[in-house]
Design an enzyme around this catalytic site. Structure first.
Site, PDB file in Angstrom:
ATOM      1  N   HIS A 238       0.805  -1.217   0.000  1.00 55.68           N
ATOM      2  CA  HIS A 238       0.000   0.000   0.000  1.00 55.68           C
ATOM      3  C   HIS A 238       0.855   1.292   0.000  1.00 55.68           C
ATOM      4  O   HIS A 238       0.917   2.002  -0.996  1.00 55.68           O
ATOM      5  CB  HIS A 238      -0.894   0.040   1.244  1.00 55.68           C
ATOM      6  CG  HIS A 238      -1.835  -1.113   1.382  1.00 55.68           C
ATOM      7  ND1 HIS A 238      -2.879  -1.372   0.515  1.00 55.68           N
ATOM      8  CD2 HIS A 238      -1.898  -2.080   2.331  1.00 55.68           C
ATOM      9  CE1 HIS A 238      -3.543  -2.442   0.915  1.00 55.68           C
ATOM     10  NE2 HIS A 238      -2.977  -2.897   2.026  1.00 55.68           N
TER      11      HIS A 238
HETATM   12  O1  RIB Z   1      -5.674   0.048   4.194  1.00 55.96           O
HETATM   13  C1  RIB Z   1      -4.273   0.051   4.090  1.00 55.96           C
HETATM   14  C2  RIB Z   1      -3.678   1.164   4.897  1.00 55.96           C
HETATM   15  O2  RIB Z   1      -4.000   0.985   6.278  1.00 55.96           O
HETATM   16  C3  RIB Z   1      -2.133   1.188   4.847  1.00 55.96           C
HETATM   17  O3  RIB Z   1      -1.691   2.507   5.004  1.00 55.96           O
HETATM   18  C4  RIB Z   1      -1.742   0.382   6.041  1.00 55.96           C
HETATM   19  O4  RIB Z   1      -0.453   0.724   6.555  1.00 55.96           O
HETATM   20  C5  RIB Z   1      -2.804   0.799   7.030  1.00 55.96           C
HETATM   21  O5  RIB Z   1      -2.400   2.039   7.611  1.00 55.96           O
END
Ligand code: RIB
Ligand code: CA
Length: 308
Positions: A238
């Site tokens: 992500h």
């Molecule tokens: O949904 C994914 C996000 O939520 C990413 O930033 C992960 O690190 C959590 O913070």
């Protein structure tokens, strides 16, 4: 010309990889790292940010920010990231301490004093940034762009059927950010679920110099959750996608559209209502990314990690 940025983060393995990518990239001038409660509580996200900066071996001040959402109880994600938030590879406890002062106070001072507008990269719940804009609306003019990981259009729901975690945890803060008028780039699950930490990619990262083994250990822990949940061939990387977009926007495509945040309904709290097909007359307020060259992102990440 370097781009001045502030990374606002809730490490989290993927946040930590994003921090390493930014600190390894000479195109970016990381003015500081601000931590927020999210994946794990604030004390742990702050400790993890210090650990990551020490692993990078690149000096960068870390300051602790908000320890809970603006208007709701905190929701954390140890089920994904483990109790430490950096499960998967054991690193020594940090020897440095956070810099003095609350992160939001520092952001206000830094933005007002900056010779040029600064880019903010939120990688967790938007509590710090929402609080910043609520307390000091004047600094909006000092923010060049907000490049955030959050939300979803088609790939909705990794914490509820309607919402992505970062937006879900603090929808009121997200609403402030999305209504601020500040140029916004949104890196949603639709993109990050295309950037999967396959075995081959993780093995290549493991061989990428001094930090490779730690990063590979984090990714192998982090991706077990998504492999089991989605039956995918890896976990979605992500947060590094925000930094990758700053470095190589050509690896991504998206649309300037309107995005609103659901804050009232319990059922759809935190949903990013993305007008991808422009079926409303609501004005565009975000570059909402929709596709990515995942191989290109991993090639960039692997090359940069090897520089540390
Ligand atoms: O949904 C994914 C996000 O939520 C990413 O930033 C992960 O690190 C959590 O913070
Ligand atoms: Ca995060």
């Amino acid at each position: 010309m370097t781009t001045p940025i502030i990374i606002d983060t809730d490490p989290g393995q993927d946040d930590a990889v994003a921090i390493l990518l930014a600190l390894a990239s000479p195109e970016l001038d990381v003015l500081g790292i601000t931590t927020v409660a999210g994946n794990v509580p604030l004390a742990t996200t702050t400790r993890n940010a210090l650990t990551t900066v020490e692993l990078a071996g690149v000096p960068c001040p870390v300051r602790a920010g908000c320890d809970r959402p603006m208007a709701r109880p905190l929701r954390t994600a140890e089920h994904v990231h483990g109790e430490t938030g950096l499960d998967g590879y054991d690193l020594p406890a940090p020897t440095t301490a956070p810099a003095e002062g609350h992160a939001v106070d520092w952001m206000i001072e830094t933005l007002r004093a900056a010779p040029a507008p600064v880019t903010i990269c939120p990688l967790g719940p938007l509590t710090n940034v929402g609080t910043l804009l609520d307390r000091a609306p004047d600094v909006a003019a000092r923010i060049a762009r907000i490049v955030l990981m959050g939300g979803a259009y088609f790939e909705v729901g990794n914490i509820t059927p309607a919402a992505e975690f970062n937006i879900y945890v603090d929808p009121e803060a997200a609403e402030i950010v999305f209504r601020s008028g500040i140029p916004l780039t949104v890196v949603p699950l639709d993109v990050t679920h295309e950037v999967l930490t396959t075995t081959a990619r993780t093995d290549a990262i493991e061989a990428a110099g001094r930090v490779g083994p730690a990063v590979a250990g984090w990714l192998r822990f982090f991706d077990r959750f998504d492999r089991e949940k989605y039956g995918s061939e890896g976990g979605p990387l992500h947060d590094p996608c925000t930094i990758a977009w700053l470095l190589r926007p050509d690896l991504f495509t998206g649309r300037e559209i309107n995005v609103e945040i659901e804050t009232r309904s319990d059922l759809t709290r935190g949903m990013t209502v993305a007008d991808w097909w422009r079926v409303t007359d609501r004005a565009p307020n975000a570059l909402f990314l929709g596709d990515v060259d995942a191989d290109g992102v991993f090639a960039l990440l692997t090359e940069r990690l090897a520089r540390l």
